[in-house]
Scaffold this active site. Structure first.
Site, PDB file in Angstrom:
ATOM      1  N   ASP A  36      -9.175  -9.886   9.094  1.00  0.00           N
ATOM      2  CA  ASP A  36      -8.661  -8.545   8.783  1.00  0.00           C
ATOM      3  C   ASP A  36      -9.663  -7.419   9.067  1.00  0.00           C
ATOM      4  O   ASP A  36      -9.255  -6.350   9.487  1.00  0.00           O
ATOM      5  CB  ASP A  36      -8.221  -8.485   7.310  1.00  0.00           C
ATOM      6  CG  ASP A  36      -7.274  -7.334   7.017  1.00  0.00           C
ATOM      7  OD1 ASP A  36      -6.292  -7.157   7.755  1.00  0.00           O
ATOM      8  OD2 ASP A  36      -7.527  -6.589   6.049  1.00  0.00           O
TER       9      ASP A  36
ATOM     10  N   TYR B 137      -1.220  -3.673  -7.082  1.00  0.00           N
ATOM     11  CA  TYR B 137      -0.999  -4.400  -5.830  1.00  0.00           C
ATOM     12  C   TYR B 137      -2.261  -4.446  -4.967  1.00  0.00           C
ATOM     13  O   TYR B 137      -2.932  -3.424  -4.769  1.00  0.00           O
ATOM     14  CB  TYR B 137       0.151  -3.779  -5.011  1.00  0.00           C
ATOM     15  CG  TYR B 137       0.108  -4.295  -3.589  1.00  0.00           C
ATOM     16  CD1 TYR B 137       0.572  -5.579  -3.297  1.00  0.00           C
ATOM     17  CD2 TYR B 137      -0.488  -3.570  -2.565  1.00  0.00           C
ATOM     18  CE1 TYR B 137       0.449  -6.101  -2.019  1.00  0.00           C
ATOM     19  CE2 TYR B 137      -0.609  -4.085  -1.288  1.00  0.00           C
ATOM     20  CZ  TYR B 137      -0.141  -5.350  -1.015  1.00  0.00           C
ATOM     21  OH  TYR B 137      -0.291  -5.872   0.243  1.00  0.00           O
TER      22      TYR B 137
ATOM     23  N   SER C 232      -1.168  -3.579  10.337  1.00  0.00           N
ATOM     24  CA  SER C 232      -0.805  -4.495   9.263  1.00  0.00           C
ATOM     25  C   SER C 232       0.446  -5.291   9.622  1.00  0.00           C
ATOM     26  O   SER C 232       1.405  -4.729  10.165  1.00  0.00           O
ATOM     27  CB  SER C 232      -0.555  -3.706   7.983  1.00  0.00           C
ATOM     28  OG  SER C 232      -1.703  -2.969   7.647  1.00  0.00           O
TER      29      SER C 232
ATOM     30  N   CYS D 106       0.933  -7.472  11.917  1.00  0.00           N
ATOM     31  CA  CYS D 106       1.199  -7.588  13.354  1.00  0.00           C
ATOM     32  C   CYS D 106       0.451  -8.753  13.989  1.00  0.00           C
ATOM     33  O   CYS D 106       0.305  -8.805  15.213  1.00  0.00           O
ATOM     34  CB  CYS D 106       0.873  -6.288  14.069  1.00  0.00           C
ATOM     35  SG  CYS D 106       2.043  -4.972  13.685  1.00  0.00           S
TER      36      CYS D 106
ATOM     37  N   ARG E  69       0.849  -1.193   0.000  1.00  0.00           N
ATOM     38  CA  ARG E  69       0.000   0.000   0.000  1.00  0.00           C
ATOM     39  C   ARG E  69       0.886   1.244   0.000  1.00  0.00           C
ATOM     40  O   ARG E  69       1.998   1.237   0.528  1.00  0.00           O
ATOM     41  CB  ARG E  69      -0.907   0.013   1.240  1.00  0.00           C
ATOM     42  CG  ARG E  69      -2.065  -0.969   1.161  1.00  0.00           C
ATOM     43  CD  ARG E  69      -2.956  -0.888   2.373  1.00  0.00           C
ATOM     44  NE  ARG E  69      -2.274  -1.374   3.553  1.00  0.00           N
ATOM     45  CZ  ARG E  69      -1.698  -0.626   4.483  1.00  0.00           C
ATOM     46  NH1 ARG E  69      -1.757   0.698   4.406  1.00  0.00           N
ATOM     47  NH2 ARG E  69      -1.087  -1.163   5.503  1.00  0.00           N
TER      48      ARG E  69
ATOM     49  N   LYS F 106      -9.530  -2.581   1.713  1.00  0.00           N
ATOM     50  CA  LYS F 106      -9.243  -1.449   2.578  1.00  0.00           C
ATOM     51  C   LYS F 106     -10.012  -0.192   2.146  1.00  0.00           C
ATOM     52  O   LYS F 106     -10.491   0.587   2.960  1.00  0.00           O
ATOM     53  CB  LYS F 106      -7.733  -1.175   2.624  1.00  0.00           C
ATOM     54  CG  LYS F 106      -6.947  -2.318   3.276  1.00  0.00           C
ATOM     55  CD  LYS F 106      -7.373  -2.505   4.683  1.00  0.00           C
ATOM     56  CE  LYS F 106      -6.906  -3.691   5.467  1.00  0.00           C
ATOM     57  NZ  LYS F 106      -5.685  -4.369   5.315  1.00  0.00           N
TER      58      LYS F 106
ATOM     59  N   ARG G  44       2.135 -12.212  -0.557  1.00  0.00           N
ATOM     60  CA  ARG G  44       0.829 -12.576   0.026  1.00  0.00           C
ATOM     61  C   ARG G  44       0.221 -13.790  -0.645  1.00  0.00           C
ATOM     62  O   ARG G  44       0.561 -14.144  -1.770  1.00  0.00           O
ATOM     63  CB  ARG G  44      -0.137 -11.397  -0.145  1.00  0.00           C
ATOM     64  CG  ARG G  44       0.345 -10.112   0.538  1.00  0.00           C
ATOM     65  CD  ARG G  44      -0.587  -9.646   1.592  1.00  0.00           C
ATOM     66  NE  ARG G  44       0.008  -8.634   2.451  1.00  0.00           N
ATOM     67  CZ  ARG G  44      -0.491  -8.320   3.642  1.00  0.00           C
ATOM     68  NH1 ARG G  44      -1.574  -8.921   4.094  1.00  0.00           N
ATOM     69  NH2 ARG G  44       0.095  -7.407   4.388  1.00  0.00           N
TER      70      ARG G  44
ATOM     71  N   HIS H  39     -10.443  -2.473  11.557  1.00  0.00           N
ATOM     72  CA  HIS H  39      -9.347  -3.328  11.059  1.00  0.00           C
ATOM     73  C   HIS H  39      -9.125  -4.451  12.082  1.00  0.00           C
ATOM     74  O   HIS H  39      -8.113  -4.475  12.788  1.00  0.00           O
ATOM     75  CB  HIS H  39      -8.092  -2.462  10.897  1.00  0.00           C
ATOM     76  CG  HIS H  39      -6.976  -3.104  10.131  1.00  0.00           C
ATOM     77  ND1 HIS H  39      -5.677  -2.649  10.203  1.00  0.00           N
ATOM     78  CD2 HIS H  39      -6.942  -4.139   9.268  1.00  0.00           C
ATOM     79  CE1 HIS H  39      -4.896  -3.374   9.414  1.00  0.00           C
ATOM     80  NE2 HIS H  39      -5.643  -4.301   8.847  1.00  0.00           N
TER      81      HIS H  39
END
Ligand code: GTP
Ligand code: SPV
Ligand code: MN
Length: 588
Positions: A277, A197, A248, A250, A69, A206, A371, A226
């Site tokens: 998420d 991406y 993100s 974590c 991002r 998002k 990912r 989130h």
């Protein structure tokens, strides 16, 4: 595919602007998706992997300049600059539309325009929302087909309604200088140009499910967060649900799919995944807070995922999965990433598509933000409530981040308002999920810093209002930190499955069954309150990571005061009062 006038007229506008060679409505059928997979393979956009070992799986590589991002190129285009707030980048909507339409103009020439109707949340749930994304990327179509509910059934659900979100994506030239991810919360519009991406282009994720939805939620008494959602099943069969917000990379996917330590499994404990998420939450008819996962798949971090750390995530990637920016193992046409196992392939290509020998190379093979896009239904521990239109009732909300020091393993806030304070002061070391420096501590309230679609001061206010609305049925609020380090930089807490030991304390606190010690920051377990059975860990270390160091917290409070200054008169008074309260308790 639809006679919905509002949809059709926008599609006409898009055709005129983008001038595609052809237009394809995505109906969601397996036949259509298969044809698209074949086409993308023929152009090299995706690579078909070993059908025996990884059935229905594909590999995609993004441009080297387009791997995460881009927060500095992400804009909230509210009419009034003040409404975007001090934590968002802002552009004037009229200027932004003009700039973006100029960039996108004619960009589908020689390309196909795909129109994806998608639902965030189970189709027909009162908590769900519908969007349309136009894109020139088959990779985007195939990812959206995993991450959301798509196709004819969505169009049918929408009927003639004008209640849907517009999303325009164009790869243009993947020019990083002209890359923009823009949100128009007042118009339900998202425009993303010059990227390919995930978080920049899967517009349901998002962009919609957090930035636009957080704005919708503020105006309509619900919350878009989130957060992962998981269910903890106890030996008597009762399941308690918790949500957790971590920045993100974590640990949300890992916690959401956790497998409890053996001793707990023997007793009959189990964890069920509802989401990894994003959570949308609303007060239910019984007065409690209910949550759905608006997504239909997992866009998870590959590096570090292995049979030990997250067997459920790994199992989820064994079929129907798209891998992005991992290593291509040419020995058997499979994939590899750092932390998968100790046998990197010698004959391989790295994420940039260059020859790579994992046995001898000093360079990483997979991008740190590589990912997997895996269907939720693949997950061995997917919750029976995953498709539920009512969602699940939330007993506890957990905040957390990556902090080498200061923040203890776990603590409970004093009450809801103090919990909002705890969320607002979250800080975490930055990760590879966004471009920019990695490992720098930054404030990231509720893990929403890059995702809040409006003024963050108003967002805090909305949290206080939700607390009032829920009253004594509000979930209890906690904070965790799995990432405390010793002087040599080793993790002090084993993490992963052993995080269940902390979840147990949290659930017991919700039921008044566990003890705690009152400190200046909140309720912290005594070392004896965390079950270490079956774990080779010195109790002294546990005591250390549970300790609250008032001197360090006084320093922290200075940082919080500094951070709060940003919000000026839009900082809710409750937060200033909470900070005062903390300072007074620390001074005692
Ligand atoms: P996003 O998808 O970016 O929102 O990330 P996420 O919050 O879902 O993070 P994820 O679960 O993918 O974890 C990211 C990284 O943190 C991985 O490299 C994990 O191995 C690591 N990690 C997750 N949980 C733990 C833990 O309990 N302890 C330690 N030390 N590392 C962890
Ligand atoms: C995150 O960065 O928090 C993610 C991945 O979950 S992305 O979809 O790129 O935002
Ligand atoms: Mn995320």
């Amino acid at each position: 595919m639809t006679s919905n006038k509002s949809v059709l007229s926008w599609i006409e506008e898009m055709k005129e602007l983008l001038t595609p060679d052809s237009v394809v409505w995505i109906d969601g059928s397996e036949e259509q998706l298969n044809a698209l997979r074949a086409e993308a393979c023929s152009t090299g956009e995706i690579i078909k992997l070993n059908e025996e070992k990884l059935p229905g799986c594909y590999l995609h590589k993004t441009a080297v300049n387009d791997v995460a991002r881009v927060e500095d190129r992400t804009f909230i285009c509210a009419r009034n600059e003040k409404d975007a707030g001090p934590t968002n980048h802002w552009k004037d909507p009229q200027e932004a539309y003009k700039m973006l339409f100029d960039i996108a103009k004619g960009s589908y020439k020689g390309r196909t325009m795909y129109i994806i109707p998608y639902s965030m949340g189970p189709i027909g749930s009162p908590l769900s929302q519908i969007g349309f994304e136009v894109t020139d990327s088959i990779y985007v179509v195939l990812n959206m087909a995993i991450m959301t509910r798509i196709g004819a059934k969505v169009v049918e659900q929408l009927g003639d309604s004008t209640d849907w979100i517009k999303g325009l994506h164009s790869r243009c030239d993947i020019d990083a200088e002209k890359r923009y991810i823009c949100h128009f919360p007042e118009d339900n519009y998202i425009i993303s140009v010059n990227s390919g991406y995930g978080g920049n282009v899967l517009l349901g994720k998002k962009c919609f499910a957090l930035r636009i939805a957080s704005y919708l939620g503020k105006n309509n008494q619900w919350m878009a967060e989130h957060m992962l959602i998981l269910g903890i099943q106890k030996p008597d069969g009762d399941i308690k649900y918790v949500t957790a917000a971590f920045p993100s990379a974590c640990g949300k996917t890992n916690l959401a799919m956790l497998i409890p330590p053996e001793g707990y499994q023997k007793k009959g404990y189990k964890v069920w995944t509802v989401g990894d998420d994003i959570a949308w939450m609303r007060k239910g008819p019984d007065g409690r807070l209910w949550a759905i996962n608006p997504e239909n798949g997992f866009f998870g971090v590959a590096p570090g995922t292995n049979v030990k750390s997250n067997p459920n995530a790994l199992a989820s990637t064994k079929q129907g999965t798209i891998f992005t920016n991992v290593v291509h193992n040419l020995e058997d046409n499979t994939v590899w990433w750092e932390g998968l196992d100790k046998n990197p392939p010698a004959n391989a290509e790295n994420w940039k598509g260059q020859p790579w020998n994992g046995q001898t190379s000093d360079e990483k093979g997979a991008h740190p933000n590589s990912r997997f896009t895996a269907p939720a239904k693949n997950c061995p521990c997917i919750s029976s409530e995953f498709d539920s239109i009512t969602g699940v009732p939330v007993s506890a909300i957990i905040f957390g981040g990556r902090r080498a020091q200061t923040t203890p393993l776990v603590y409970q806030s004093r009450d809801w308002n103090n919990g909002v304070f705890v969320g607002s002061i979250m800080a975490s070391e930055t990760t590879a999920a966004a471009t920019g420096a990695v490992g720098v501590v930054r404030r990231d309230p509720m893990a929403m810093l890059p995702f809040c679609g409006y003024h963050m001061g108003d967002y805090f206010k909305h949290w206080f209002e939700m607390g009032e609305l829920l009253g004594d049925k509000a979930p209890k609020i906690f904070n965790v930190n799995w990432f405390r380090l010793d002087d040599e930089g080793n993790f002090l807490w084993p993490g992963f499955g052993d995080n269940f030991r902390v979840l147990e304390w949290i659930i017991n606190r919700c039921e008044d069954k566990a003890d705690a010690n009152e400190t200046a920051i909140g309720y912290v377990p005594n070392a004896d309150d965390i079950n270490l059975e079956g774990l080779d860990m010195d109790k002294k270390v546990l005591e250390d990571i549970l300790a609250v160091d008032n001197a360090k917290w006084s320093k922290e409070a200075e940082g919080i005061a500094e951070f709060y200054k940003k919000f000026g008169d839009r900082l809710p008074k409750e937060l200033a009062d909470q900070l005062d309260g903390l300072n007074k308790r620390l001074a005692k």
